[in-house]
Structure formats: structure tokens, C-alpha cells
Write a protein that holds these residues in place. Structure first.
Motif, short mmCIF file in Angstrom:
data_model
loop_
_atom_site.label_atom_id
_atom_site.label_comp_id
_atom_site.label_asym_id
_atom_site.label_seq_id
_atom_site.Cartn_x
_atom_site.Cartn_y
_atom_site.Cartn_z
N ASP A 180 -6.24 2.04 0.13
CA ASP A 180 -5.24 1.87 -0.92
C ASP A 180 -5.79 2.42 -2.23
OD1 ASP A 180 -3.01 1.11 -2.34
OD2 ASP A 180 -3.59 -1.00 -2.50
N PRO A 181 -5.89 3.76 -2.36
CA PRO A 181 -6.52 4.36 -3.55
C PRO A 181 -5.94 3.91 -4.89
CG PRO A 181 -6.23 6.01 -1.85
CD PRO A 181 -5.51 4.78 -1.37
N PRO A 182 -4.62 3.71 -5.04
CA PRO A 182 -4.12 3.23 -6.33
C PRO A 182 -4.73 1.92 -6.78
CG PRO A 182 -2.30 4.10 -5.04
CD PRO A 182 -3.50 4.05 -4.13
N SER A 183 -5.29 1.14 -5.83
CA SER A 183 -5.87 -0.16 -6.17
C SER A 183 -7.12 -0.03 -7.03
CB SER A 183 -6.20 -0.96 -4.90
OG SER A 183 -7.26 -0.36 -4.17
N VAL A 184 -7.67 1.17 -7.15
CA VAL A 184 -8.86 1.34 -8.00
C VAL A 184 -8.56 1.00 -9.45
CG1 VAL A 184 -9.89 3.08 -6.48
CG2 VAL A 184 -8.42 3.81 -8.37
N CYS B 219 -4.43 10.89 -11.45
CA CYS B 219 -3.41 11.61 -12.23
C CYS B 219 -2.10 10.82 -12.34
CB CYS B 219 -3.13 12.98 -11.60
SG CYS B 219 -4.50 14.15 -11.69
N VAL B 220 -1.71 10.15 -11.26
CA VAL B 220 -0.39 9.51 -11.20
C VAL B 220 -0.50 7.99 -11.27
CG1 VAL B 220 1.73 9.24 -9.87
CG2 VAL B 220 0.55 11.45 -9.89
N SER B 221 -1.23 7.40 -10.33
CA SER B 221 -1.28 5.94 -10.23
C SER B 221 -1.94 5.28 -11.43
CB SER B 221 -2.02 5.54 -8.95
OG SER B 221 -1.42 6.12 -7.81
N SER B 222 -2.89 5.97 -12.05
CA SER B 222 -3.61 5.37 -13.18
C SER B 222 -2.66 5.02 -14.32
CB SER B 222 -4.70 6.32 -13.67
OG SER B 222 -4.15 7.56 -14.09
N LEU B 223 -1.74 5.92 -14.64
CA LEU B 223 -0.79 5.67 -15.73
C LEU B 223 0.24 4.61 -15.35
CD1 LEU B 223 -0.14 9.26 -17.16
CD2 LEU B 223 -1.52 7.42 -18.14
N VAL C 152 0.86 -1.19 0.00
CA VAL C 152 0.00 0.00 0.00
C VAL C 152 0.89 1.23 0.00
CG1 VAL C 152 -1.74 1.28 1.28
CG2 VAL C 152 -1.84 -1.22 1.19
N GLU C 153 0.64 2.13 -0.96
CA GLU C 153 1.43 3.36 -1.03
C GLU C 153 0.98 4.34 0.06
OE1 GLU C 153 1.66 5.23 -4.82
OE2 GLU C 153 1.56 3.34 -5.94
#
Length: 370
Positions: free
Chosen positions: A125-129, A263-267, A8-9
Motif C-alpha cells: 500500500d505505497p500511499p500509506s507512506v 507525486c500524487v498520493s502525497s498531496l 488499498v489503492e
């Protein structure tokens, strides 16, 4: 949903959000070869998935929300406001606040269940979306239900803001907000960004609960010719809670959890993620509107610090209603019933407001203009 065993970031700070998001978005813009209308149309056709049945359900439920609200207003909310003997201007606005309080309480409770009492780890863990994202992937039934409810409600709300709600200083902005929110709901569902959508809804609905709760207690503290201390205390408590959670949920968690992920994790998870700039532009517009409304909250806090009456600073001034409320609030709490002269004044105020026609129906003294 497990992120492939990834750690988890930690949640970033504002500085890291601004620096990394701007750097990543600028790099994505430079690397966008052939970006334009033709590519957007092709991407839309290849990645948007929505059925005619889902479209029908959206319009049907939006129509159903409107009819349910009208039915509840006539059969329950208006009789309740008459039973409480509210001031005319407050009685006109009470049904709107009661309806919104009921809906947002239910919708936020459901979002809370999905994020904290199910297998989804999006909040912590929002990037997990974006983990395991695939174009046209199936939407889990529990999330699809949340999307249908929220999407149809905001479809109803666009109509309701113009034709059913009291018109306020920010109502034009509210219409824009509902359009942007509806666009985010529809497109995030069609492009299967439903995971981040649930997180966005959770972070926003809680403030609407507190806002409508506070407004109801403001209406109820001066009713039946008497002043009620309990409702006054509850309205002040609700105002403080609303101000704190607005900043915490919409100006702290929303940008640092949602915008950083989109903005960041999606890419990082999906290098060629469709409509990257479109969705982030809508989310940034939502953040700007949150900041705009936060200015109203600051004005409200300043009024409270100056010991002025707690009220919705977005409302247009109603001099007659304000004088009537001031007269009630000046009465001692222990006063019994009031004299005949007070009742005559209330009747005069009611006759005066009845003559207003359209204005009384909306609880205001100005026409509606977008």
C-alpha cells in the motif's frame, strides 16, 4: 500506519502515472504562491529535523565503512583472490565486488524484513507512506538504523568510487547517483519521509546483489589456468536474473509504486507537504539514471544473443587481459594443469600488469577523470 481504515489503492499503469502525475504536479506548480528561495529557506528551518549526534554518527560510520573495507580487502579479499589464482585484472577487481556483495546482501535483507516481516505495509500500500505524516515526527528505531547504515554507506561510496573502485565508463554517472541517493537519504530523514525511503532502498539494492554475484562468477570461471563450467553457468544465470529484476524493480515497481505515491498520493494525504518538487525531482533523476543503465543492459543482452563473452560492458577494454582470458577459455575443460609455456605466459602477463602501477591497482588501463 493503518491509513485510518482506508482501502488499498490498486497500483496504476504507466499511462495513469504519467497523466495523473503530470496533471497534479502542474496544478501544484500553479497553486504555489510565493515559491522561491525565501520560502524554501523558511520551509527548511521549520520542517527539517536532524541532530548533531546523528550528523556525527553519519560521518563516523562512513569513515568506519572505509576502514572496514580496507581491512577486509587486505586481510581477506586479496588473499582469497590470490588463493583462487585469478587473472591479474580480475584479482584487482574481485575485492570491490566481494565487498559490495556482502553489504548489499545484508542491507537488502534488512529492508525485506522491514517491509514483509514487520507491521509496515508500504510495499503493498505505497500511499500509506504518507498516512499520519507530521513535521518532526519521531522515526522508528528500526527504520532509523536502516537510514544510518545506508546513508553512511553511500557517503563512503562517493569516496570509494573515485579512490578505491575500478574506473568504468559510467563511473562519473555513478558518483552523481551516489550524491543524489545520499541527498535523498539525508533530506527524507530530516523531513520524515523515511517510510518512502525504505521502499526506494528495497527496490534498488536487489540489483546490486545480482550484479556483484554475476561479476564474481565471471572472475572465477577462468582461474588457476583452468576453465570452470559451474561459474560460467552461474554468471549467465545471474545475468539473466539481473536483467529481469532491473526492469521489474527499477522500471516497473519504482515508478508505479514510489513515484505515483510521491507525486500524487502525497498531496492527497498532506496538501501542503514540504519540498514536494525538490524530492520528486531527485526521484525522477534517479529514474532517468535507471533508464540510462538499462541501455547498458540492452547492449549486454545483444552481445549474449550474438554468443559473445559475458562481461561487464561498462568496463574499459584491457587487450592483454582479454587475450589471456581468451587463451584460458579456449582450453578444453578436461585439460590437466597446462604446460610450462602457459605458466610463463601468465608470469609475463603479471609482470606486464605490475608495471602498470596505478592501472593494476584499479584493474583498468585508463586514468580516472570525472
Amino acid at each position: 500506519m493503518d491509513g485510518g481504515g482506508m482501502d488499498v489503492e490498486p497500483m496504476p499503469g504507466y499511462v495513469e502515472l504519467i497523466s495523473r502525475a503530470s496533471s497534479v504536479m502542474l496544478g501544484a506548480w500553479r497553486d504555489c504562491r510565493g515559491c522561491g528561495l525565501q520560502l524554501s529557506r523558511q520551509t527548511l528551518l521549520e520542517n527539517a529535523y536532524i541532530t548533531w549526534t546523528e550528523i556525527f554518527l553519519f560521518f563516523f560510520c562512513a569513515f568506519l565503512f572505509t576502514q572496514v573495507r580496507r581491512g577486509l580487502t587486505e586481510c581477506l579479499f586479496k588473499p582469497l583472490s590470490q588463493w583462487c589464482r585469478l587473472l591479474p585484472k580480475d584479482a584487482a577487481k574481485m575485492p570491490e565486488s566481494t565487498w559490495k556483495l556482502v553489504f548489499y546482501s545484508m542491507s537488502w535483507s534488512y529492508s525485506t524484513y522491514l517491509l514483509f516481516f514487520s507491521s509496515y505495509s508500504f510495499f503493498h500500500d505505497p500511499p500509506s507512506v504518507f498516512y499520519n505524516w507530521k513535521s518532526g515526527m519521531s522515526v522508528p528505531t528500526d527504520i532509523a538504523i536502516a537510514y544510518l547504515i545506508q546513508g553512511s554507506f553511500y557517503g563512503h561510496s562517493i569516496y570509494a568510487t573515485v579512490y578505491m573502485d575500478a574506473w568504468r565508463k559510467d563511473s562519473a554517472v555513478m558518483v552523481v547517483h551516489h550524491i543524489i541517493t545520499l541527498a535523498l537519504i539525508i533530506f527524507s530523514y530530516a523531513f520524515r519521509y523515511h517510510n518512502v525511503g525504505i521502499l526506494v532502498l528495497f527496490l534498488h539494492d536487489i540489483n546490486d546483489i545480482q550484479l556483484e554475484f554475476t561479476k564474481l562468477n565471471i572472475y572465477l570461471k577462468a582461474r588457476g589456468g583452468s576453465y570452470y563450467l559451474l561459474n560460467d553457468v552461474l554468471s549467465n544465470m545471474g545475468s539473466v536474473s539481473f536483467s529481469i529484476t532491473w526492469f521489474w524493480f527499477r522500471l516497473y515497481w519504482f515508478p508505479l509504486k514510489v513515484l505515483y505515491a510521491t507525486c500524487v498520493s502525497s498531496l492527497q494525504s498532506v496538501p501542503s507537504i514540504p519540498f514536494y518538487f525538490f524530492f520528486n525531482t531527485l526521484l525522477l533523476a534517479l529514474l532517468l539514471m535507471n533508464i540510462y543503465w538499462f541501455l547498458f543492459i540492452v547492449i549486454f543482452v545483444v552481445k549474449v544473443l550474438k554468443m559473445k563473452e559475458v562481461n561487464d560492458v561498462r568496463e574499459y577494454e584491457d587487450e592483454d587481459g582479454a587475450k589471456a582470458a581468451a587463451g584460458l577459455l579456449k582450453r578444453p575443460q578436461a585439460e590437466n594443469g597446462g604446460g610450462g609455456g602457459d605458466d610463463d605466459d601468465d608470469d609475463d602477463a603479471g609482470r606486464h600488469n605490475s608495471a602498470q602501477g596505478k592501472q593494476v591497482q584499479n584493474g583498468i588501463t585508463k586514468d580516472k577523470h570525472l
